[in-house]
Write a protein that holds these residues in place. Sequence first.
Motif, PDB file in Angstrom:
ATOM      1  N   GLU A   1       0.837  -1.198   0.000  1.00  0.00           N
ATOM      2  CA  GLU A   1       0.000   0.000   0.000  1.00  0.00           C
ATOM      3  C   GLU A   1       0.880   1.259   0.000  1.00  0.00           C
ATOM      4  O   GLU A   1       0.596   2.217  -0.725  1.00  0.00           O
ATOM      5  N   ALA A   2       1.941   1.232   0.777  1.00  0.00           N
ATOM      6  CA  ALA A   2       2.876   2.362   0.805  1.00  0.00           C
ATOM      7  C   ALA A   2       3.552   2.523  -0.553  1.00  0.00           C
ATOM      8  O   ALA A   2       3.700   3.649  -1.055  1.00  0.00           O
ATOM      9  N   GLN A   3       3.954   1.417  -1.161  1.00  0.00           N
ATOM     10  CA  GLN A   3       4.582   1.481  -2.478  1.00  0.00           C
ATOM     11  C   GLN A   3       3.628   2.069  -3.514  1.00  0.00           C
ATOM     12  O   GLN A   3       4.038   2.907  -4.321  1.00  0.00           O
ATOM     13  N   ALA A   4       2.383   1.656  -3.479  1.00  0.00           N
ATOM     14  CA  ALA A   4       1.398   2.177  -4.428  1.00  0.00           C
ATOM     15  C   ALA A   4       1.201   3.676  -4.226  1.00  0.00           C
ATOM     16  O   ALA A   4       1.121   4.438  -5.200  1.00  0.00           O
ATOM     17  N   TYR A   5       1.149   4.112  -2.976  1.00  0.00           N
ATOM     18  CA  TYR A   5       0.979   5.537  -2.680  1.00  0.00           C
ATOM     19  C   TYR A   5       2.144   6.358  -3.226  1.00  0.00           C
ATOM     20  O   TYR A   5       1.944   7.367  -3.906  1.00  0.00           O
ATOM     21  N   PHE A   6       3.374   5.930  -2.939  1.00  0.00           N
ATOM     22  CA  PHE A   6       4.537   6.697  -3.364  1.00  0.00           C
ATOM     23  C   PHE A   6       4.786   6.593  -4.869  1.00  0.00           C
ATOM     24  O   PHE A   6       5.282   7.539  -5.474  1.00  0.00           O
ATOM     25  N   LEU A   7       4.405   5.488  -5.487  1.00  0.00           N
ATOM     26  CA  LEU A   7       4.507   5.382  -6.940  1.00  0.00           C
ATOM     27  C   LEU A   7       3.561   6.382  -7.608  1.00  0.00           C
ATOM     28  O   LEU A   7       3.948   7.108  -8.524  1.00  0.00           O
ATOM     29  N   GLU A   8       2.329   6.436  -7.132  1.00  0.00           N
ATOM     30  CA  GLU A   8       1.368   7.384  -7.700  1.00  0.00           C
ATOM     31  C   GLU A   8       1.812   8.819  -7.460  1.00  0.00           C
ATOM     32  O   GLU A   8       1.746   9.653  -8.366  1.00  0.00           O
ATOM     33  N   ALA A   9       2.292   9.115  -6.246  1.00  0.00           N
ATOM     34  CA  ALA A   9       2.761  10.471  -5.944  1.00  0.00           C
ATOM     35  C   ALA A   9       3.948  10.841  -6.824  1.00  0.00           C
ATOM     36  O   ALA A   9       4.048  11.971  -7.313  1.00  0.00           O
ATOM     37  N   MET A  10       4.831   9.891  -7.046  1.00  0.00           N
ATOM     38  CA  MET A  10       6.012  10.124  -7.879  1.00  0.00           C
ATOM     39  C   MET A  10       5.595  10.418  -9.322  1.00  0.00           C
ATOM     40  O   MET A  10       6.137  11.319  -9.961  1.00  0.00           O
ATOM     41  N   MET A  11       4.638   9.673  -9.827  1.00  0.00           N
ATOM     42  CA  MET A  11       4.214   9.840 -11.217  1.00  0.00           C
ATOM     43  C   MET A  11       3.445  11.143 -11.432  1.00  0.00           C
ATOM     44  O   MET A  11       3.377  11.644 -12.556  1.00  0.00           O
ATOM     45  N   ASN A  12       2.866  11.693 -10.374  1.00  0.00           N
ATOM     46  CA  ASN A  12       2.078  12.922 -10.486  1.00  0.00           C
ATOM     47  C   ASN A  12       2.841  14.161 -10.025  1.00  0.00           C
ATOM     48  O   ASN A  12       2.225  15.184  -9.736  1.00  0.00           O
ATOM     49  N   SER A  13       4.154  14.075  -9.950  1.00  0.00           N
ATOM     50  CA  SER A  13       4.949  15.210  -9.494  1.00  0.00           C
ATOM     51  C   SER A  13       6.166  15.381 -10.395  1.00  0.00           C
ATOM     52  O   SER A  13       6.451  14.541 -11.240  1.00  0.00           O
ATOM     53  N   ASP A  14       6.862  16.478 -10.188  1.00  0.00           N
ATOM     54  CA  ASP A  14       8.093  16.699 -10.953  1.00  0.00           C
ATOM     55  C   ASP A  14       9.094  17.469 -10.091  1.00  0.00           C
ATOM     56  O   ASP A  14       8.779  17.913  -8.998  1.00  0.00           O
ATOM     57  N   GLY A  15      10.292  17.585 -10.590  1.00  0.00           N
ATOM     58  CA  GLY A  15      11.341  18.323  -9.887  1.00  0.00           C
ATOM     59  C   GLY A  15      11.742  17.698  -8.567  1.00  0.00           C
ATOM     60  O   GLY A  15      11.830  16.479  -8.437  1.00  0.00           O
ATOM     61  N   ALA A  16      11.971  18.552  -7.577  1.00  0.00           N
ATOM     62  CA  ALA A  16      12.433  18.104  -6.261  1.00  0.00           C
ATOM     63  C   ALA A  16      11.399  17.211  -5.581  1.00  0.00           C
ATOM     64  O   ALA A  16      11.750  16.259  -4.885  1.00  0.00           O
ATOM     65  N   GLU A  17      10.119  17.531  -5.790  1.00  0.00           N
ATOM     66  CA  GLU A  17       9.060  16.721  -5.191  1.00  0.00           C
ATOM     67  C   GLU A  17       9.108  15.294  -5.757  1.00  0.00           C
ATOM     68  O   GLU A  17       8.999  14.319  -5.010  1.00  0.00           O
ATOM     69  N   HIS A  18       9.308  15.161  -7.048  1.00  0.00           N
ATOM     70  CA  HIS A  18       9.433  13.848  -7.694  1.00  0.00           C
ATOM     71  C   HIS A  18      10.618  13.089  -7.110  1.00  0.00           C
ATOM     72  O   HIS A  18      10.527  11.890  -6.835  1.00  0.00           O
ATOM     73  N   ASP A  19      11.729  13.776  -6.903  1.00  0.00           N
ATOM     74  CA  ASP A  19      12.924  13.141  -6.344  1.00  0.00           C
ATOM     75  C   ASP A  19      12.683  12.610  -4.938  1.00  0.00           C
ATOM     76  O   ASP A  19      13.157  11.536  -4.585  1.00  0.00           O
TER      77      ASP A  19
END
Length: 76
Positions: free
Chosen positions: A31-49
Motif C-alpha cells: 500500500e505504501a509502495q502504491a501511494y509513493f509510486l502514484e505520488a512520484m508519477m504525479n509530481s516533478d522536480g524536487a518533489e518527484h525526487d
Amino acid sequence: MLSLSELAMNPNRKVTTVCYGKKQEWDDREEAQAYFLEAMMNSDGAEHDRYSGIYIQLQNGLDYCTDEDDDEEDES
C-alpha cells in the motif's frame, strides 16, 4: 529447498515512512509502495525526487524510509 535470497522482499509488511517531515506508519508495504509510486508519477522536480527516493527504499525492503538528507545541513 532453497533458502531465502538476500534480495527477497522483507517478509515484514509493516513500514514507516517520513516525507516532508510527516511520519506515517503503514501496515502494508504494498500500500505504501502504491501511494509513493502514484505520488512520484504525479509530481516533478524536487518533489518527484523525494517520492522516488522513498519508493526505491521501499522496493529495497527497508523498514524505515525517509526523504531527509543529512547533507542538507551542510549546504547552508
